[in-house]
Structure formats: structure tokens, C-alpha cells
Design a protein around this motif. Structure first.
Motif, mmCIF file in Angstrom:
data_model
loop_
_atom_site.group_PDB
_atom_site.id
_atom_site.type_symbol
_atom_site.label_atom_id
_atom_site.label_comp_id
_atom_site.label_asym_id
_atom_site.label_seq_id
_atom_site.Cartn_x
_atom_site.Cartn_y
_atom_site.Cartn_z
ATOM 1 N N ARG A 273 26.602 -1.455 -9.579
ATOM 2 C CA ARG A 273 26.583 -1.491 -7.688
ATOM 3 C C ARG A 273 27.676 -1.297 -6.822
ATOM 4 O O ARG A 273 27.836 -1.296 -5.932
ATOM 5 C CB ARG A 273 26.197 -3.900 -7.361
ATOM 6 C CG ARG A 273 24.483 -3.688 -7.378
ATOM 7 C CD ARG A 273 24.393 -3.749 -8.876
ATOM 8 N NE ARG A 273 22.425 -4.140 -8.958
ATOM 9 C CZ ARG A 273 21.887 -5.051 -10.266
ATOM 10 N NH1 ARG A 273 22.799 -5.252 -11.137
ATOM 11 N NH2 ARG A 273 20.751 -4.886 -9.944
ATOM 12 N N ASN A 274 28.724 -1.703 -7.247
ATOM 13 C CA ASN A 274 29.941 -1.140 -7.175
ATOM 14 C C ASN A 274 30.858 -0.636 -8.496
ATOM 15 O O ASN A 274 30.752 -1.177 -9.193
ATOM 16 C CB ASN A 274 31.264 -2.265 -6.676
ATOM 17 C CG ASN A 274 29.861 -2.368 -4.736
ATOM 18 O OD1 ASN A 274 30.267 -1.220 -3.935
ATOM 19 N ND2 ASN A 274 29.651 -3.509 -4.563
ATOM 20 N N GLN B 198 21.377 1.627 -8.653
ATOM 21 C CA GLN B 198 22.512 2.137 -7.150
ATOM 22 C C GLN B 198 23.164 3.000 -8.097
ATOM 23 O O GLN B 198 23.533 4.001 -6.985
ATOM 24 C CB GLN B 198 23.222 0.480 -6.752
ATOM 25 C CG GLN B 198 22.529 0.006 -6.218
ATOM 26 C CD GLN B 198 21.605 -1.780 -6.830
ATOM 27 O OE1 GLN B 198 21.629 -1.058 -9.086
ATOM 28 N NE2 GLN B 198 20.774 -2.436 -6.191
ATOM 29 N N TYR C 210 29.070 7.458 -7.488
ATOM 30 C CA TYR C 210 29.011 7.315 -5.638
ATOM 31 C C TYR C 210 29.524 8.396 -5.663
ATOM 32 O O TYR C 210 29.453 8.886 -4.837
ATOM 33 C CB TYR C 210 30.037 6.234 -5.737
ATOM 34 C CG TYR C 210 28.355 4.531 -5.875
ATOM 35 C CD1 TYR C 210 27.476 5.079 -5.166
ATOM 36 C CD2 TYR C 210 28.729 3.681 -6.235
ATOM 37 C CE1 TYR C 210 26.664 3.551 -5.105
ATOM 38 C CE2 TYR C 210 27.619 2.602 -6.246
ATOM 39 C CZ TYR C 210 26.999 2.709 -6.085
ATOM 40 O OH TYR C 210 25.811 1.365 -5.778
ATOM 41 N N PRO D 157 16.803 -3.057 -3.347
ATOM 42 C CA PRO D 157 16.772 -1.778 -3.610
ATOM 43 C C PRO D 157 17.935 -0.996 -4.794
ATOM 44 O O PRO D 157 19.109 -1.622 -4.084
ATOM 45 C CB PRO D 157 16.772 -1.367 -1.725
ATOM 46 C CG PRO D 157 17.570 -2.802 -1.195
ATOM 47 C CD PRO D 157 17.552 -3.872 -2.434
ATOM 48 N N THR E 74 27.957 -7.052 -9.199
ATOM 49 C CA THR E 74 28.598 -6.517 -8.503
ATOM 50 C C THR E 74 27.504 -6.426 -7.099
ATOM 51 O O THR E 74 28.284 -5.495 -5.760
ATOM 52 C CB THR E 74 29.318 -6.375 -8.797
ATOM 53 O OG1 THR E 74 28.571 -4.102 -9.592
ATOM 54 C CG2 THR E 74 30.323 -6.157 -9.680
ATOM 55 N N GLU E 75 26.858 -7.044 -6.385
ATOM 56 C CA GLU E 75 26.422 -6.830 -4.805
ATOM 57 C C GLU E 75 27.469 -6.873 -4.109
ATOM 58 O O GLU E 75 27.495 -5.812 -2.888
ATOM 59 C CB GLU E 75 25.538 -7.362 -4.547
ATOM 60 C CG GLU E 75 23.745 -7.020 -5.408
ATOM 61 C CD GLU E 75 23.623 -7.790 -6.751
ATOM 62 O OE1 GLU E 75 24.691 -7.865 -7.385
ATOM 63 O OE2 GLU E 75 22.558 -7.370 -7.406
ATOM 64 N N GLN E 76 28.329 -8.111 -4.259
ATOM 65 C CA GLN E 76 29.444 -8.149 -3.015
ATOM 66 C C GLN E 76 30.430 -8.170 -3.807
ATOM 67 O O GLN E 76 31.366 -8.570 -3.834
ATOM 68 C CB GLN E 76 28.839 -9.887 -2.644
ATOM 69 C CG GLN E 76 27.468 -9.296 -2.255
ATOM 70 C CD GLN E 76 27.381 -10.852 -1.349
ATOM 71 O OE1 GLN E 76 27.069 -11.701 -1.919
ATOM 72 N NE2 GLN E 76 27.226 -11.562 -0.126
ATOM 73 N N ALA E 77 30.913 -7.084 -4.954
ATOM 74 C CA ALA E 77 31.846 -7.652 -5.749
ATOM 75 C C ALA E 77 33.287 -5.858 -5.988
ATOM 76 O O ALA E 77 31.658 -4.828 -6.292
ATOM 77 C CB ALA E 77 32.391 -8.067 -7.490
ATOM 78 N N GLY E 78 33.632 -6.067 -6.248
ATOM 79 C CA GLY E 78 34.511 -4.261 -6.061
ATOM 80 C C GLY E 78 35.796 -4.981 -6.990
ATOM 81 O O GLY E 78 36.047 -6.007 -7.159
ATOM 82 N N ALA F 202 33.210 -5.687 -1.199
ATOM 83 C CA ALA F 202 32.406 -5.179 -0.940
ATOM 84 C C ALA F 202 31.009 -5.831 -0.164
ATOM 85 O O ALA F 202 30.956 -7.240 -0.907
ATOM 86 C CB ALA F 202 31.523 -4.331 -2.251
ATOM 87 N N PRO G 35 26.161 -3.690 -2.850
ATOM 88 C CA PRO G 35 26.175 -2.733 -3.683
ATOM 89 C C PRO G 35 26.375 -1.079 -1.990
ATOM 90 O O PRO G 35 26.372 -1.101 -1.766
ATOM 91 C CB PRO G 35 25.305 -1.729 -3.747
ATOM 92 C CG PRO G 35 24.367 -3.407 -3.559
ATOM 93 C CD PRO G 35 24.900 -4.175 -2.498
#
Lengths: 551, 551
Positions: A187-188, A218, A236, A297, A480-484, B534, B537
Motif C-alpha cells: 500500500r505504501n 496497489q 510505485y 481499490p 499500510t493504507e494510512q502508514a508509511g 500517507a 495507499p
């Protein structure tokens, strides 16, 4: 200005947390102050043929002892003990002794050996009179775990390392063989350096497994020889990749710290990104609305009913498996979307009358046979077994994630299981909804899973006596949708230490007595450069129990 | 390996986010590529007698332009625009023009002036033909805001800064005068360097106020001349303090960045820590169980009915107020615990038949008169007005925190208000319960307040037309029970930019079009060394709209 004789911070010896984490199986302590000599030596004379990674671990331990400079978490930060410490005997040497058969193997070799064969036990004695401390184990891995414990004993007062609780005697070994952490790097993306720092932090609480969810719909950062086009078109950017050299750097670094890294290539769902290099293998690519085709998605799943896709997948897994020395390899298997296959004309043709689950059975058997040929033991998410009833080899390990309640169903089917349940161990819960235009959206697994929640977990709930041997252990997980890289450390530490203790020390620990030790651990992490967060106001951290609900 | 002609990442000009944040009042853009000359100059020739802090701001802007190197957030990160950029005209100069009367004041002077007098408006034109860009304002503060905008225009492709949207014309000014951020440095301490980095991050979204909740019951890090014993006995340690020199360093640094720093000494509650230096002034000190005496441990409140305590408080506030150049100063007034006073024998005697609210009225009037004498305008939390009905000077500003619904009651009383409501703006919500032994405890203001939630705020809900002038603006807030230097940035950024835009650009923004710009901002913060997290993603960040709920 008036002066009041307020004795703020007057501490007693008993108020020290003595911050060992996880707590050892057997621990006895005294009440004698002891300081570390500034010329402390850690001797490997008792480890004939000490492997180089053990020598390195000794060096790192010396570094921690020198640099931690962790003040005791009491209001006066230990200053009232200064006189006692200055008069204390000095410990001049820690002796390591190998009690195993033959020449010791390396930590790295032992860390990645089959899980049932690992020996992490050790004993450690620290006398009160300044005579040598002794760390004994019948494995390099055990000596490494003991060094980790030794590094947690000491506080600092004005440059002197000390304990107030000598003599110390520890006999220790883990309750569970598997103590993990799952990281999603799809995710990230996380640079190699961040993963390495995270591995260090994991090792400090004796976590022994990185479950590396390396790719997903992703992005596909893993460079797999023979399949380089996938990462060329699926990472990415050109730098957001893990080359085979990066993987080796990470797995070597982990192994030297007692950590086995097993990879996951999630199949047949969570594979949208493969479309960009292999469009023929992906159904419902970026189909819209995504809510009808995937849990998030972009939509896209392997055409599991296509013989060509089945063979492609087996080849891909075989090539990927060669990069990782671990015995384990996960093929995923979660969140398969039936509508995706229903709407895909090719899959409907390929099914030729079979159900999706029947096709999944074939798909999985081919995949797992390929992994077995590559020397791997398969790991899958729970749906493969208890929703899709896929045929799995007896040694397949099953990750329980949807609910901790589901462990019982996995055990009933006679499979080994790894606790990874969202209701206790998902580190990403509680962060709010991340879908763009959903103003009142919330985390799907709300609320936030506190350290206390994870710590209260019972690995044997609803498990019969006969099934206990099936419980390999467990882990906390970071999707990790909201993590990095910006928040990996603040999300993970010290919270992920909760499962580390549950699965090393066994369940049933008291959050009241655990919290002071956990504060201690968090402050030590910060001293070592890992950004563990404050669990409470520092006022509470300095006053064990005072911020309990009934205090 | 087969090669597919998959045109991953082919971008169109229109897919760029053009990441200005907050969005300007008036913005027109074209479709012509324009690049920044590597020898771009920023000319102050049009600002006769330019103040030194404006000169410094120009230097910082040049630094950002040189170092940001932010790639456009599209799948190919802008590479398909490379040819167009290489052929584009180059912008060689940005001219600053001062259109005000007389010699320009410094940014710092303008930033801390009375809130009604500030002028932050500017216009900015960036022609497409390479002729000079022009930034005009009638104040140094306006020029500074324009420089901030100019720094957000450019993307990087292989070392060249460019935009694809010249010509650009902007006419901008804020919808609200007050755009803040509240930081609590008492539950956990933040070193000066962390606060300074945070001030930079605030300035990048044109936030103009730091509401510094500097002390509380847990610790008193502020060194107040004449009252040094309080911090000596009330700071977490000798280094966890803000000396007058530290305060000056912070307020100077902030002012040069267009930020007014106003301090809060919360009274009469939230003052337990004063007991260690002034025990005679504190009721129910660390009374147990704390749940009966305070909203969180430790309990302790000023003996508001004691004349000696009233005078002490006024003296303390007067001394503290001298440290801060802001016109505002907050005396707090939230969460007063009645049981604390009921159980305190001295307070019962001192009340002499008065109610607690009557005593609070006297206490507050003496405090506020002292502040007024020191040139300050008082700020209070909402309970002072709408629960305790304290007599407040007409210019007193009221912080609405318990619920956004309460703004109407404050406005009805004719007081200026600052939106700071927990149901939209509390950054600490959703982090789980922090009380030690409460396994299923949860955040009191659950759930997590997402950026979308804050962004959807309407400052004028339930406010009549006549009352609109009372709404000064608003802020997001970080209470630090579970925060410290390790997670300040990851909690605050980019989320706190949501209120920055609501109160600069006005409400009603669409989260769909805001999100790509907010990603842009977050990635730019990371380039500048602030660990914004983030929000989604990266797959979503590169594909505006694709991760919306209905995409």
C-alpha cells in the motif's frame, strides 16, 4: 520566592520498574545495588568457535550498554540512588557459555531453521558481589536472546550504568515458537533502511518473525528474477523496489538478529497490479465500482480457473520463493471476490462447470506443490481453510485474522495456526476511514487496538488441550493504507511489544504490572533512536499505578 | 520476459493536482508549461526598506524552490511532460512589490498585532511568457503569505522546477482572521527544536496562531521569573523546561513566520502541579480516587475562594504574560471539579456562603484585570461563559471545545469565539484509552477525527447573520496524553491542514477535489523534512478520484 521542603521524587528501591520485556519465565532479583564497570568486557571464551554474527551481537550489546543512558522512570530519575550506586560493587565481565553439542551454529542459521527445531532458551546470572555475570545457552540463538535481556537490566545515573536489584537470576525460554510482526510494503513503500531499523526494534522484544506482505494490488515492489517486468510496471517508482540484493540484505540483517523473514505473495486476490505486465491473467482489472469487485481499490484477481494462470502463478511463486531463506512462504488467499469471477467471461469459460472453490482447490494445490518443491511450507489466510475448504497439506500454517474466535475452527480442522486477529492485533484500526469522499467514514475495524487489548489476548481461548500444540504463536500486523515510513515507528512501538510478551512469556500478564515495564521499554527505544510513543503523560510513566482507573 | 506496451502512467495536463493549500480566494490558471530558471531571483527592489524577516523569508523560499524536488503525483511522476518542460519558457524573476503606506513593518510585528488589524492579502501573477512574476501586498505579512503560495506552485522533473499551468493569477486573502493550532506541552514535553519545526509546518498552510497550552496538572515546564520554584519542582526534569530565552526564541521564530503565539495558564483547574511549590493554594492535591476529583490524574485545583490564592494567581499570570508578545492570553477555565472544592475544608471556609461560581467570578475578574493591565485580551474555555456564567469583558474570546453545537450559545452571549470543537478538531481522538488498567477502554472522544471530518466543518452553523462577526476562526488541537516528539508530526500532518483551509478559504470545499491537493501538500512536507503521513495507499495518491467510495 519561597522554598518549600517538598521531597518531590523521593524514590524507594521497590518503585523501579526493572524493565525486562518480555518478562522471563523465571526471574529472581535481590536488593543490592550493582554498577557496570566502564571497562566491562563480554567474553566469548566460553563459546569455542563463536560465529561471527554472535560476535557482532556482542558488539551491538556493548553499544547499547554504553549509549542507552536510560534514566530510571521515577520522579527523581534515580538521583536519590546516586550515593548507593557510587558505593556499589562493579560488574567487570559478562561470560557467555555455550552448552550445546559440537560447534555452535550461527544465530542466522538457527533463526531461519524449521520453527519446531529452534532453541531460544538461556540462563543468566548477575551476582551482587561484582563477580562475573554468566549467560549460558545451548544455542547461539539462546545466547542472543540472553544478550538482549542483559541489555535491558541497566539504568543510567550521570554516566554510570547500574541496577538496584542484584543479584539477578534468570531462566528463560519462550512459551510459543512463533512471535511475529506483519508489515505491508505494498500500500505504501518502505525503504530498506526503515525495515532494518524496524527489525532491530523487533529483536529488542525477542520477536522472531517478520511476515512480509511484500506485494498487493496497489504495487509490486519485489523484483523477481525472470519476472522483472512486474516490478518495472508495478512498483510505485523505479526506486520503490526490493531487488534480490535488497531482499538478501534484509533477510541477512534479520537472521543475524534472530528473525526469520517469510514473504507473502497474496493470491488469487490482491493481484490487480499484475495486469500491467500480464493482462491475460487478471480478471476484473480496475473494474468499477470497486466496491462490487474488491474490498478496496483497485479491483483485480488472478484468473484462478485458467490453466495458463495456474501455471504462471506456480512459476512466479517458485521464482519468488528462491529469494527468501525462510521455510515458510505465504500464498495469501484472503478476500477472494466472487463477483469478480462471475463477471469475467474468460473465468466463466475456464470454470467449465466447476465452482470457484473447486478451481481454487486446483489453483492452490498446484501453487503449494510448487512451493513444496522449492522446500517451503505454505502459509495461508484463514478463508482458504474455513470458507473455501481448500485441500491443504497437513503442515500448512493458517493465519487467523477475521476474528480471534475463528481460531477454534482452524484448530478443529487440525491445522497449525498463527494468531493475527483484527480484534486484538491490527495496528491500523482506529485511524479513521481513508476512502476519499467519505466524510463520516470510519476505520472498518474500529476501535483502535490498544496495547492493553493485545496484551489481554489468550492464545488458547476455545482451544482444547489436544489442539494446543497447533498454536504456533501470533503477531501484530500493520496494513499500510494510512502508514508509511513517517509513522511506522509511532504506530508500532511500544504497542507491538504487547504480543511479543504474550507469545514469549505466555498469556495472563497483568496490565498493571506490565505498564511500568512497557514505559521503560518505550523510553529505551527512544534512547536507541526508535520513535516509540508516549503511552501516557510522563507524570504517569514516573508513578506506576497512579494513572490506573481506580488509583 | 515479455514486453507489453502498457502505457502505465501516461498523464494528461489536467490530472495534475496543482497543490496550492489552502486554496486561494481567486485563482485562474492556463495550460502553458513554464519552468523556473536555475538562477531565479526574488527581487525586493519593490519593497523599499524591506524588513529583515522578509529578507529571511525570501531566502527560505529560495531554499524550498531549490530543495523541494516534489514530483507531480501522477503515475509517471511527470516524465511524460519532460519534453514540454524542456521547451518551456523560463521564469527568471519574482518581483515583490509593497503597496502599503509608508515603510513596511516587519512580518513579526504584523503577525502579533491585534487580530483585527492584520492584513494578510496579496496578489500573485506568474505570466506564461517568462516575464517577471509579481507578488504584491500592502503588508509584509501579505507578501509572506504570497511567498508561501509561490513555493507551492512547482513540481520537479529531473532537477527542473516547472508548472504546466501558466499563466497563473491569484488574488488571495483569508476568510477568517484566526487560524490556529493548539499544542499541549504539559502532558508530555516537546523540545524547542520540535516546536520550531512544527511552526514551520504550520506556516506552510498559512496557520497564524499557536495556542500554547504550556502547563497543566502533570507538569509545569514554563520558567516564570519570580516563580522559578514552580518549574523547578514541576517540570519533568531539569531540561524539560521553557526558559524566558526559550520562549523568546519560539515566539520570535513564530512571528517571523506569520504566527502569533498565545499562551495558556489553565486556571483554576488543571493546576495540581503547583502544590509542589505552593501547597497552600491547591485543593484536593492528588486526591484519590482521582475519578472523583478530576477528569484525569492528578487531581488538584487552585483554591479559588481564597483571597491569597486569587492574588497569587493574578501575580503569576501577570509575570507569565510578560513573556509573550501576543495580545491574547488564556486563563483556561475548563473542567472545574466541584467535588474537589466540596471536599476541601479551607475552600468551604473561604467561600463564606458564596457559591463556587460566585467565587469563580471574583477569581476571574481579578485575573483578567491583571491581564488587562498587562495589555492582554483574555481567552477562556467555553464553560467559563456558558456553564459558570462568569462576568467576562466584552472582548474576551471563548474557545468552543465540548461540542461544535455550543458555538451558538457563545455567540448568543455576544462573545467572540474560536472553533476548537472535539467533534471535529481534536487530533488525539481515536487513539484508544490510556488509563493503565482499562483493557477495553477507549478514547473518550472516539472516533478518530479524519481530515475529511475537519474539512467538512461549517464555522457558521447555527450562527445568525448578526453573529458572524463574532467568529474569529478556529483550530485543530493536540492534547498529548499519548503524544510527544515521536508522533507530533505524524498526528498533525497533513491532517491539521484541513482546518487551515476551512478558515483561510472558507467552508464548503469538496473533499474530492481537496484530497489530491492534500496529498500534494503531504508529499511536499516530507520533502521538507516534516513527517506527514500517507492518507491513502500511494496508488490512490497518484490517481485522483480512483479511491473515492463510488469510483
Amino acid at each position: 520566592m519561597r522554598v518549600y521542603k517538598v521531597l518531590l521524587g523521593l524514590s524507594t528501591l521497590s518503585s523501579f520498574a526493572f524493565g525486562l520485556w518480555p518478562r522471563p519465565k523465571e526471574l529472581t532479583t535481590g536488593t543490592t545495588p550493582l554498577r557496570l564497570s566502564s571497562d566491562l568486557s563480554i567474553s566469548l571464551a566460553g563459546v569455542a568457535g563463536a560465529p561471527s554474527d554472535l560476535v557482532d551481537a556482542v558488539k551491538r550489546t556493548r553499544g547499547y550498554l554504553k549509549n542507552d543512558k536510560l534514566q530510571a522512570l521515577v520522579p527523581d530519575r534515580g538521583s536519590s540512588s546516586k550515593t548507593a550506586v557510587s558505593r556499589a560493587k562493579a560488574l567487570r565481565r559478562l561470560q557467555l557459555k555455550y552448552s550445546g553439542q559440537g560447534k555452535p551454529k550461527s544465530i542466522s542459521e538457527e533463526a531461519i531453521a524449521a520453527i519446531d527445531t529452534r532453541d531460544e532458551a538461556y540462563t543468566l546470572t548477575v551476582p551482587a558481589d561484582g563477580s562475573d555475570a554468566v549467560l549460558t545457552a545451548s544455542s547461539s540463538l539462546g545466547l542472543f536472546r540472553g544478550l538482549t535481556t542483559f541489555g535491558q537490566i541497566w539504568y543510567d545515573i550521570d554516566g554510570t550504568s547500574y541496577t538496584l536489584q542484584a543479584p539477578i537470576s534468570i531462566k528463560d525460554s519462550p512459551a510459543y515458537k512463533y512471535r511475529g510482526f506483519m508489515l505491508d510494503t505494498a500500500r505504501n513503500y518502505f525503504p530498506v533502511a526503515d525495515i532494518k531499523r524496524h527489525l532491530d526494534a523487533m529483536s529488542w522484544t525477542k520477536i522472531n518473525t517478520l511476515h512480509w506482505h511484500i506485494v498487493d494490488s496497489q504495487s509490486f515492489p519485489l523484483v523477481i528474477p525472470g519476472f522483472q517486468g512486474i516490478s518495472e510496471r508495478g512498483a510505485y517508482n523505479k526506486k520503490a523496489i526490493y531487488t534480490p540484493a535488497d531482499v538478501k540484505e534484509i533477510t541477512d540483517y534479520a537472521a543475524a538478529r534472530g528473525i526469520d523473514v517469510f514473504a507473502e505473495i497474496d493470491t488469487p486476490g490482491h493481484t490487480s497490479i499484475l495486469h500491467h505486465s500480464f493482462p491475460e491473467h487478471i480478471a476484473c482489472f480496475e473494474a468499477s465500482p470497486w466496491t462490487q469487485f474488491a474490498n478496496e481499490p483497485p479491483a483485480g484477481q488472478l484468473r484462478l480457473a485458467s490453466p495458463a494462470t495456474v501455471n504462471f502463478t506456480a512459476s512466479l511463486l517458485t521464482a519468488a520463493a528462491k529469494l527468501f531463506p525462510s521455510k515458510f512462504f505465504s500464498t495469501g488467499g484472503d478476500e477472494i471476490n466472487n463477483n469478480c469471477y462471475k463477471q469475467d467471461a474468460q473465468t466463466q469459460t475456464d470454470l467449465a462447470g466447476r465452482t470457484v472453490d473447486q478451481a481454487l482447490d486446483t489453483f492452490t494445490q498446484v501453487s503449494h506443490n510448487a512451493l513444496k518443491a522449492a522446500g517451503k511450507t505454505a502459509v495461508v489466510w484463514q478463508e482458504m481453510l474455513i470458507v473455501h475448504n481448500v485441500t491443504l497439506a497437513q503442515d500448512t500454517a493458517v493465519l487467523v485474522w477475521i476474528s480471534s474466535q475463528d481460531a477454534a475452527a482452524v484448530a478443529q480442522r487440525g491445522h497449525r495456526l498463527i494468531h493475527a486477529a483484527s480484534d486484538y492485533f491490527y495496528l491500523d484500526c482506529g485511524g479513521g476511514g481513508w476512502v476519499g469522499n467519505n466524510i463520516n467514514g470510519n476505520s472498518w475495524c474500529d476501535p483502535f487496538k490498544t496495547w492493553q487489548k493485545a496484551y489481554s489476548f489468550n492464545p488458547l481461548a476455545n482451544i482444547t488441550k489436544d489442539q494446543e500444540k497447533l498454536v504456533l504463536g501470533g503477531q501484530q500486523l500493520l496494513w499500510t493504507e494510512q502508514a508509511g515510513p513517517s509513522n511506522l515507528e509511532s504506530i508500532a512501538w511500544p504497542r507491538a511489544a504487547a504480543s511479543a510478551e504474550v507469545f514469549w512469556s505466555g498469556p495472563g500478564g497483568d496490565v498493571r504490572t506490565a505498564l511500568p515495564r512497557l514505559h521503560d521499554l518505550a523510553y529505551r527505544y527512544i534512547q536507541r533512536g526508535v520513535k516509540a510513543i508516549a503511552l501516557q503523560p510522563e507524570w504517569c510513566a514516573l508513578r506506576p499505578g497512579k494513572c490506573d482507573l481506580d488509583a
